[in-house]
Design a protein around this motif. Structure first.
Motif, PDB file in Angstrom:
ATOM      1  N   LEU A 285       0.849  -1.194   0.000  1.00 43.46           N
ATOM      2  CA  LEU A 285       0.000   0.000   0.000  1.00 43.46           C
ATOM      3  C   LEU A 285       0.882   1.239   0.000  1.00 43.46           C
ATOM      4  O   LEU A 285       1.969   1.238   0.586  1.00 43.46           O
ATOM      5  CB  LEU A 285      -0.902  -0.008   1.230  1.00 43.46           C
ATOM      6  N   GLN A 286       0.402   2.292  -0.656  1.00 42.07           N
ATOM      7  CA  GLN A 286       1.147   3.551  -0.719  1.00 42.07           C
ATOM      8  C   GLN A 286       0.189   4.704  -0.461  1.00 42.07           C
ATOM      9  O   GLN A 286      -0.872   4.785  -1.090  1.00 42.07           O
ATOM     10  CB  GLN A 286       1.806   3.707  -2.101  1.00 42.07           C
ATOM     11  N   ASP A 287       0.558   5.587   0.450  1.00 41.86           N
ATOM     12  CA  ASP A 287      -0.223   6.797   0.731  1.00 41.86           C
ATOM     13  C   ASP A 287      -0.470   7.531  -0.585  1.00 41.86           C
ATOM     14  O   ASP A 287       0.461   7.808  -1.334  1.00 41.86           O
ATOM     15  CB  ASP A 287       0.586   7.671   1.698  1.00 41.86           C
ATOM     16  N   GLU A 288      -1.728   7.827  -0.849  1.00 40.36           N
ATOM     17  CA  GLU A 288      -2.046   8.481  -2.119  1.00 40.36           C
ATOM     18  C   GLU A 288      -2.618   9.886  -1.944  1.00 40.36           C
ATOM     19  O   GLU A 288      -3.228  10.428  -2.867  1.00 40.36           O
ATOM     20  CB  GLU A 288      -3.015   7.623  -2.930  1.00 40.36           C
ATOM     21  N   ARG A 289      -2.390  10.491  -0.787  1.00 40.67           N
ATOM     22  CA  ARG A 289      -2.932  11.839  -0.581  1.00 40.67           C
ATOM     23  C   ARG A 289      -2.474  12.786  -1.684  1.00 40.67           C
ATOM     24  O   ARG A 289      -1.298  12.811  -2.032  1.00 40.67           O
ATOM     25  CB  ARG A 289      -2.506  12.390   0.775  1.00 40.67           C
ATOM     26  N   LEU A 290      -3.421  13.526  -2.227  1.00 33.57           N
ATOM     27  CA  LEU A 290      -3.227  14.566  -3.243  1.00 33.57           C
ATOM     28  C   LEU A 290      -2.861  14.053  -4.631  1.00 33.57           C
ATOM     29  O   LEU A 290      -2.579  14.845  -5.522  1.00 33.57           O
ATOM     30  CB  LEU A 290      -2.190  15.617  -2.779  1.00 33.57           C
ATOM     31  N   THR A 291      -2.853  12.738  -4.863  1.00 36.05           N
ATOM     32  CA  THR A 291      -2.489  12.260  -6.200  1.00 36.05           C
ATOM     33  C   THR A 291      -3.516  12.678  -7.255  1.00 36.05           C
ATOM     34  O   THR A 291      -3.132  13.009  -8.372  1.00 36.05           O
ATOM     35  CB  THR A 291      -2.293  10.729  -6.262  1.00 36.05           C
ATOM     36  N   THR A 292      -4.799  12.680  -6.917  1.00 36.44           N
ATOM     37  CA  THR A 292      -5.809  13.078  -7.902  1.00 36.44           C
ATOM     38  C   THR A 292      -5.625  14.546  -8.279  1.00 36.44           C
ATOM     39  O   THR A 292      -5.704  14.915  -9.452  1.00 36.44           O
ATOM     40  CB  THR A 292      -7.232  12.816  -7.368  1.00 36.44           C
ATOM     41  N   THR A 293      -5.326  15.376  -7.291  1.00 37.62           N
ATOM     42  CA  THR A 293      -5.081  16.797  -7.554  1.00 37.62           C
ATOM     43  C   THR A 293      -3.867  16.960  -8.466  1.00 37.62           C
ATOM     44  O   THR A 293      -3.902  17.718  -9.441  1.00 37.62           O
ATOM     45  CB  THR A 293      -4.856  17.553  -6.225  1.00 37.62           C
ATOM     46  N   ASP A 294      -2.789  16.232  -8.155  1.00 36.38           N
ATOM     47  CA  ASP A 294      -1.579  16.301  -8.979  1.00 36.38           C
ATOM     48  C   ASP A 294      -1.847  15.773 -10.391  1.00 36.38           C
ATOM     49  O   ASP A 294      -1.350  16.332 -11.370  1.00 36.38           O
ATOM     50  CB  ASP A 294      -0.444  15.491  -8.337  1.00 36.38           C
ATOM     51  N   ALA A 295      -2.608  14.692 -10.486  1.00 35.94           N
ATOM     52  CA  ALA A 295      -2.919  14.119 -11.799  1.00 35.94           C
ATOM     53  C   ALA A 295      -3.690  15.119 -12.651  1.00 35.94           C
ATOM     54  O   ALA A 295      -3.383  15.311 -13.837  1.00 35.94           O
ATOM     55  CB  ALA A 295      -3.722  12.827 -11.634  1.00 35.94           C
ATOM     56  N   ARG A 296      -4.692  15.760 -12.052  1.00 38.50           N
ATOM     57  CA  ARG A 296      -5.473  16.758 -12.797  1.00 38.50           C
ATOM     58  C   ARG A 296      -4.576  17.908 -13.269  1.00 38.50           C
ATOM     59  O   ARG A 296      -4.703  18.374 -14.405  1.00 38.50           O
ATOM     60  CB  ARG A 296      -6.597  17.317 -11.927  1.00 38.50           C
ATOM     61  N   ALA A 297      -3.662  18.351 -12.416  1.00 37.16           N
ATOM     62  CA  ALA A 297      -2.766  19.445 -12.788  1.00 37.16           C
ATOM     63  C   ALA A 297      -1.867  19.034 -13.959  1.00 37.16           C
ATOM     64  O   ALA A 297      -1.678  19.802 -14.905  1.00 37.16           O
ATOM     65  CB  ALA A 297      -1.919  19.868 -11.587  1.00 37.16           C
ATOM     66  N   ARG A 298      -1.315  17.830 -13.907  1.00 38.95           N
ATOM     67  CA  ARG A 298      -0.450  17.338 -14.995  1.00 38.95           C
ATOM     68  C   ARG A 298      -1.219  17.252 -16.307  1.00 38.95           C
ATOM     69  O   ARG A 298      -0.721  17.670 -17.352  1.00 38.95           O
ATOM     70  CB  ARG A 298       0.089  15.944 -14.672  1.00 38.95           C
ATOM     71  N   LEU A 299      -2.412  16.671 -16.243  1.00 42.67           N
ATOM     72  CA  LEU A 299      -3.204  16.508 -17.460  1.00 42.67           C
ATOM     73  C   LEU A 299      -3.652  17.843 -18.031  1.00 42.67           C
ATOM     74  O   LEU A 299      -3.609  18.059 -19.245  1.00 42.67           O
ATOM     75  CB  LEU A 299      -4.418  15.613 -17.183  1.00 42.67           C
ATOM     76  N   PHE A 300      -4.061  18.762 -17.163  1.00 40.62           N
ATOM     77  CA  PHE A 300      -4.491  20.079 -17.620  1.00 40.62           C
ATOM     78  C   PHE A 300      -3.332  20.807 -18.297  1.00 40.62           C
ATOM     79  O   PHE A 300      -3.488  21.400 -19.360  1.00 40.62           O
ATOM     80  CB  PHE A 300      -5.030  20.919 -16.455  1.00 40.62           C
TER      81      PHE A 300
END
Length: 138
Positions: A93-108
């Motif tokens: 398991l890996q802490d995933e805090r803020l990954t969705t936010t980072d992913a959206r920023a990268r994709l945008f």
């Protein structure tokens, strides 16, 4: 060590998947699997495992910002346990805090609003989970 890894961004409707290599400490998004209340089509998971032959699976653990667990955290742990039980592979398991936010920023940044499809966000989130797991081992 040169192991192939698969990373998963667990969700109730979609599970992002990424592949990575330890030798380069890099990962790339693959796809998002549809899930029904957090349960994927296990035959699709099996197909991915046969194709990529990973030595290790890394599942993102969603935590609150203060580090406490929430209902989705327990469900992600259950998913990780099922992966191990069904396929006999090591799962971390890996802490995933803020990954969705980072992913959206990268994709945008790469493609504007058009790039922010749910499947793309989930797959890039899985990539970030895998990369953060590898970075924590350096």
């Amino acid at each position: 060590m040169s192991r192939t890894l698969l990373g998963f961004d667990y969700g109730l409707k979609s599970i992002g998947v990424a592949v990575g290599q330890e030798v380069t400490a890099s990962a790339r998004p693959l796809m998002a699997l549809k899930a029904n209340d957090g349960v994927p089509d296990w035959s699709q998971v099996e197909k991915l495992l046969k194709e990529w032959q990973p030595a290790l699976l890394v599942v993102g653990l969603p935590l609150n910002m203060d580090g406490t667990e929430q209902d989705i955290s327990r469900r992600a742990r259950k998913f990780a346990n099922r992966l191990h039980g069904r396929f006999g592979l090591a799962v971390e398991l890996q802490d995933e805090r803020l990954t969705t936010t980072d992913a959206r920023a990268r994709l945008f940044e790469a493609g504007g609003y058009k790039a922010l499809g749910k499947d793309a966000v989930d797959a890039v989130s899985a990539q970030l989970i895998l990369e953060s797991w590898m970075e924590s081992r350096l």
